[in-house]
Design a protein around this motif. Structure first.
Motif, PDB file in Angstrom:
ATOM      1  N   ALA A  35       0.853  -1.129   0.051  1.00 39.87           N
ATOM      2  CA  ALA A  35       0.157   0.166  -0.131  1.00 39.87           C
ATOM      3  C   ALA A  35       0.812   1.495   0.144  1.00 39.87           C
ATOM      4  CB  ALA A  35      -0.913  -0.031   1.194  1.00 39.87           C
ATOM      5  N   ALA A  36       2.069   1.337   0.834  1.00 41.46           N
ATOM      6  CA  ALA A  36       2.680   2.410   0.953  1.00 41.46           C
ATOM      7  C   ALA A  36       3.557   2.619  -0.474  1.00 41.46           C
ATOM      8  CB  ALA A  36       3.934   2.242   2.044  1.00 41.46           C
ATOM      9  N   LEU A  37       3.923   1.563  -1.158  1.00 37.63           N
ATOM     10  CA  LEU A  37       4.609   1.675  -2.505  1.00 37.63           C
ATOM     11  C   LEU A  37       3.725   2.406  -3.548  1.00 37.63           C
ATOM     12  CD1 LEU A  37       6.813  -1.488  -2.527  1.00 37.63           C
ATOM     13  CD2 LEU A  37       7.559   0.739  -2.571  1.00 37.63           C
ATOM     14  N   GLU A  38       2.608   1.588  -3.476  1.00 32.67           N
ATOM     15  CA  GLU A  38       1.368   2.017  -4.195  1.00 32.67           C
ATOM     16  C   GLU A  38       0.905   3.812  -4.104  1.00 32.67           C
ATOM     17  OE1 GLU A  38      -3.179   0.854  -4.762  1.00 32.67           O
ATOM     18  OE2 GLU A  38      -1.859  -0.821  -4.821  1.00 32.67           O
ATOM     19  N   LYS A  39       1.085   4.198  -2.749  1.00 30.50           N
ATOM     20  CA  LYS A  39       1.026   5.616  -2.655  1.00 30.50           C
ATOM     21  C   LYS A  39       2.174   6.404  -3.016  1.00 30.50           C
ATOM     22  CE  LYS A  39      -1.758   8.135  -0.028  1.00 30.50           C
ATOM     23  NZ  LYS A  39      -3.013   8.552  -0.663  1.00 30.50           N
ATOM     24  N   TYR A  40       3.262   5.939  -2.799  1.00 30.78           N
ATOM     25  CA  TYR A  40       4.603   6.502  -3.361  1.00 30.78           C
ATOM     26  C   TYR A  40       4.610   6.758  -4.946  1.00 30.78           C
ATOM     27  CZ  TYR A  40       9.249   7.625  -4.593  1.00 30.78           C
ATOM     28  OH  TYR A  40      10.387   8.358  -5.254  1.00 30.78           O
ATOM     29  N   ASN A  41       4.233   5.742  -5.640  1.00 28.00           N
ATOM     30  CA  ASN A  41       4.250   5.529  -6.969  1.00 28.00           C
ATOM     31  C   ASN A  41       3.083   6.624  -7.515  1.00 28.00           C
ATOM     32  OD1 ASN A  41       6.191   3.844  -7.633  1.00 28.00           O
ATOM     33  ND2 ASN A  41       5.085   2.278  -7.382  1.00 28.00           N
ATOM     34  N   SER A  42       1.880   6.672  -6.932  1.00 30.82           N
ATOM     35  CA  SER A  42       0.881   7.677  -7.062  1.00 30.82           C
ATOM     36  C   SER A  42       1.441   8.905  -6.996  1.00 30.82           C
ATOM     37  CB  SER A  42      -0.360   7.082  -6.442  1.00 30.82           C
ATOM     38  OG  SER A  42      -1.259   8.182  -6.451  1.00 30.82           O
ATOM     39  N   ALA A  43       2.126   9.001  -5.662  1.00 31.80           N
ATOM     40  CA  ALA A  43       2.559  10.718  -5.615  1.00 31.80           C
ATOM     41  C   ALA A  43       3.563  11.279  -6.567  1.00 31.80           C
ATOM     42  CB  ALA A  43       3.153  10.751  -4.210  1.00 31.80           C
ATOM     43  N   LEU A  44       4.462   9.990  -7.039  1.00 33.86           N
ATOM     44  CA  LEU A  44       5.619  10.306  -7.906  1.00 33.86           C
ATOM     45  C   LEU A  44       5.197  10.680  -9.435  1.00 33.86           C
ATOM     46  CD1 LEU A  44       8.735  10.527  -8.092  1.00 33.86           C
ATOM     47  CD2 LEU A  44       8.635   7.941  -8.753  1.00 33.86           C
ATOM     48  N   ALA A  45       3.913  10.023  -9.862  1.00 34.27           N
ATOM     49  CA  ALA A  45       3.239  10.184 -11.047  1.00 34.27           C
ATOM     50  C   ALA A  45       2.590  11.380 -10.967  1.00 34.27           C
ATOM     51  CB  ALA A  45       2.008   9.117 -11.366  1.00 34.27           C
ATOM     52  N   LEU A  46       1.952  11.672 -10.033  1.00 34.08           N
ATOM     53  CA  LEU A  46       1.435  13.220  -9.879  1.00 34.08           C
ATOM     54  C   LEU A  46       2.652  14.302  -9.898  1.00 34.08           C
ATOM     55  CD1 LEU A  46      -1.185  12.691  -6.985  1.00 34.08           C
ATOM     56  CD2 LEU A  46      -1.654  13.292  -9.446  1.00 34.08           C
ATOM     57  N   GLN A  47       3.736  14.248  -9.500  1.00 32.96           N
ATOM     58  CA  GLN A  47       4.709  14.957  -9.244  1.00 32.96           C
ATOM     59  C   GLN A  47       5.266  15.172 -10.802  1.00 32.96           C
ATOM     60  OE1 GLN A  47       8.062  14.112  -6.634  1.00 32.96           O
ATOM     61  NE2 GLN A  47       9.193  16.012  -7.306  1.00 32.96           N
ATOM     62  N   GLN A  48       5.575  14.070 -11.397  1.00 29.54           N
ATOM     63  CA  GLN A  48       6.009  14.008 -12.997  1.00 29.54           C
ATOM     64  C   GLN A  48       4.893  14.770 -13.809  1.00 29.54           C
ATOM     65  OE1 GLN A  48       7.041   9.730 -13.114  1.00 29.54           O
ATOM     66  NE2 GLN A  48       9.063  10.234 -12.517  1.00 29.54           N
ATOM     67  N   SER A  49       3.755  14.773 -13.483  1.00 28.83           N
ATOM     68  CA  SER A  49       2.697  15.129 -14.393  1.00 28.83           C
ATOM     69  C   SER A  49       2.501  16.565 -14.096  1.00 28.83           C
ATOM     70  CB  SER A  49       1.582  14.512 -14.600  1.00 28.83           C
ATOM     71  OG  SER A  49       0.775  14.572 -13.106  1.00 28.83           O
ATOM     72  N   LYS A  51       1.272  17.984 -11.159  1.00 30.99           N
ATOM     73  CA  LYS A  51       0.374  18.334 -10.136  1.00 30.99           C
ATOM     74  C   LYS A  51       0.872  18.260  -8.867  1.00 30.99           C
ATOM     75  CE  LYS A  51      -2.928  16.042 -13.361  1.00 30.99           C
ATOM     76  NZ  LYS A  51      -3.633  14.768 -13.560  1.00 30.99           N
ATOM     77  N   LEU A  52       1.661  19.397  -8.740  1.00 31.66           N
ATOM     78  CA  LEU A  52       2.561  19.465  -7.500  1.00 31.66           C
ATOM     79  C   LEU A  52       1.740  19.516  -6.142  1.00 31.66           C
ATOM     80  CD1 LEU A  52       5.334  21.799  -8.809  1.00 31.66           C
ATOM     81  CD2 LEU A  52       5.418  19.342  -8.890  1.00 31.66           C
ATOM     82  N   ASP A  53       0.395  20.336  -6.071  1.00 30.65           N
ATOM     83  CA  ASP A  53      -0.303  20.500  -4.813  1.00 30.65           C
ATOM     84  C   ASP A  53      -0.575  19.061  -4.619  1.00 30.65           C
ATOM     85  OD1 ASP A  53       0.156  23.063  -4.461  1.00 30.65           O
ATOM     86  OD2 ASP A  53      -1.849  23.531  -5.838  1.00 30.65           O
ATOM     87  N   ARG A  54      -1.247  18.192  -5.491  1.00 30.99           N
ATOM     88  CA  ARG A  54      -1.785  16.950  -5.035  1.00 30.99           C
ATOM     89  C   ARG A  54      -0.613  16.083  -4.876  1.00 30.99           C
ATOM     90  NH1 ARG A  54      -5.480  15.214  -9.875  1.00 30.99           N
ATOM     91  NH2 ARG A  54      -5.455  13.427  -8.762  1.00 30.99           N
ATOM     92  N   ALA A  55       0.537  15.864  -5.473  1.00 32.12           N
ATOM     93  CA  ALA A  55       1.601  15.398  -5.018  1.00 32.12           C
ATOM     94  C   ALA A  55       2.397  15.468  -3.619  1.00 32.12           C
ATOM     95  CB  ALA A  55       2.805  15.436  -6.081  1.00 32.12           C
ATOM     96  N   LYS A  87      12.651  13.795   0.063  1.00 26.61           N
ATOM     97  CA  LYS A  87      13.700  14.575  -0.925  1.00 26.61           C
ATOM     98  C   LYS A  87      12.488  15.175  -2.224  1.00 26.61           C
ATOM     99  CE  LYS A  87      16.763  12.756  -2.898  1.00 26.61           C
ATOM    100  NZ  LYS A  87      17.807  11.815  -3.586  1.00 26.61           N
ATOM    101  N   ASN A  88      11.346  14.321  -2.270  1.00 23.73           N
ATOM    102  CA  ASN A  88      10.788  14.742  -3.346  1.00 23.73           C
ATOM    103  C   ASN A  88       9.748  15.948  -2.843  1.00 23.73           C
ATOM    104  OD1 ASN A  88      11.697  13.078  -5.518  1.00 23.73           O
ATOM    105  ND2 ASN A  88       9.980  11.481  -4.757  1.00 23.73           N
ATOM    106  N   LEU A  89       9.587  16.058  -1.275  1.00 22.27           N
ATOM    107  CA  LEU A  89       8.707  17.171  -0.901  1.00 22.27           C
ATOM    108  C   LEU A  89       9.560  18.324  -1.158  1.00 22.27           C
ATOM    109  CD1 LEU A  89       6.942  15.796   2.048  1.00 22.27           C
ATOM    110  CD2 LEU A  89       5.767  16.695   0.098  1.00 22.27           C
ATOM    111  N   ALA A  90      10.997  18.190  -0.967  1.00 22.47           N
ATOM    112  CA  ALA A  90      11.893  19.229  -1.072  1.00 22.47           C
ATOM    113  C   ALA A  90      11.900  19.798  -2.463  1.00 22.47           C
ATOM    114  CB  ALA A  90      13.432  18.940  -0.545  1.00 22.47           C
ATOM    115  N   ALA A  91      11.978  18.865  -3.530  1.00 18.92           N
ATOM    116  CA  ALA A  91      12.163  19.263  -4.829  1.00 18.92           C
ATOM    117  C   ALA A  91      10.921  20.057  -5.297  1.00 18.92           C
ATOM    118  CB  ALA A  91      12.401  17.919  -5.800  1.00 18.92           C
ATOM    119  N   ILE A  92       9.612  19.420  -4.593  1.00 18.70           N
ATOM    120  CA  ILE A  92       8.653  20.239  -5.083  1.00 18.70           C
ATOM    121  C   ILE A  92       8.350  21.847  -4.475  1.00 18.70           C
ATOM    122  CG2 ILE A  92       5.910  20.627  -4.502  1.00 18.70           C
ATOM    123  CD1 ILE A  92       6.038  17.491  -4.445  1.00 18.70           C
ATOM    124  N   SER A  93       9.023  21.862  -3.224  1.00 15.47           N
ATOM    125  CA  SER A  93       9.185  23.263  -2.707  1.00 15.47           C
ATOM    126  C   SER A  93      10.146  24.070  -3.672  1.00 15.47           C
ATOM    127  CB  SER A  93       9.703  23.017  -1.399  1.00 15.47           C
ATOM    128  OG  SER A  93       8.807  22.423  -0.548  1.00 15.47           O
TER     129      SER A  93
END
Length: 133
Positions: A35-49, A51-55, A87-93
């Motif tokens: 479940a955690a890996l699925e959530k991470y992959n979903s957040a990563l896909a949002l970031q790559q597309s 959609k930074l707020d949702r990520a 690290k990804n939250l820092a990249a979004i910021s």
């Protein structure tokens, strides 16, 4: 003639499920990791597309999962997901130009894994950019 019968024949499926301290059926470690890996992959896909707020929200939710919290630091999957999420939250910021917001994420990520020299580079660069603004 030999007969076979189940030893737990009279027990229900719920009776065989592991339970936590409050008596609720708990998920296995593998199910939590999945479940955690699925959530991470979903957040990563949002970031790559883009959609930074949702990520950002998804990474925040991931960091609140029991598998990823500091009490479970002995779990390598949880520790890795925590590190990558920070690290990804820092990249979004940084992508938003919020260098002040990125630094605490970098610091917390460094507390999880201080061996990543690229992390230290980005943290130092972010601190310099913050100072210049």
């Amino acid at each position: 003639m030999i007969r076979f019968s189940a030893l737990n024949q009279n027990q229900s499926r719920e009776a065989l499920s592991p339970r936590d301290a409050s008596g609720h059926v708990s998920r296995t470690k593998e199910a939590q990791e999945s479940a955690a890996l699925e959530k991470y992959n979903s957040a990563l896909a949002l970031q790559q597309s883009g959609k930074l707020d949702r990520a950002k929200v998804s990474y925040g939710e991931l960091l609140e999962l029991p598998l990823v919290t500091s009490e479970n630091s002995h779990n390598p999957t949880g520790t890795r997901l925590k590190y990558l999420s920070l690290k990804n939250l820092a990249a979004i910021s940084i992508a938003r130009g919020c260098h002040e917001e990125a630094l605490p994420y970098f610091v917390e990520a460094a507390n999880v894994d201080s061996s990543d020299v690229v992390l230290w580079y980005h943290m130092g660069r972010t601190a310099l950019l913050r100072q210049q603004n």
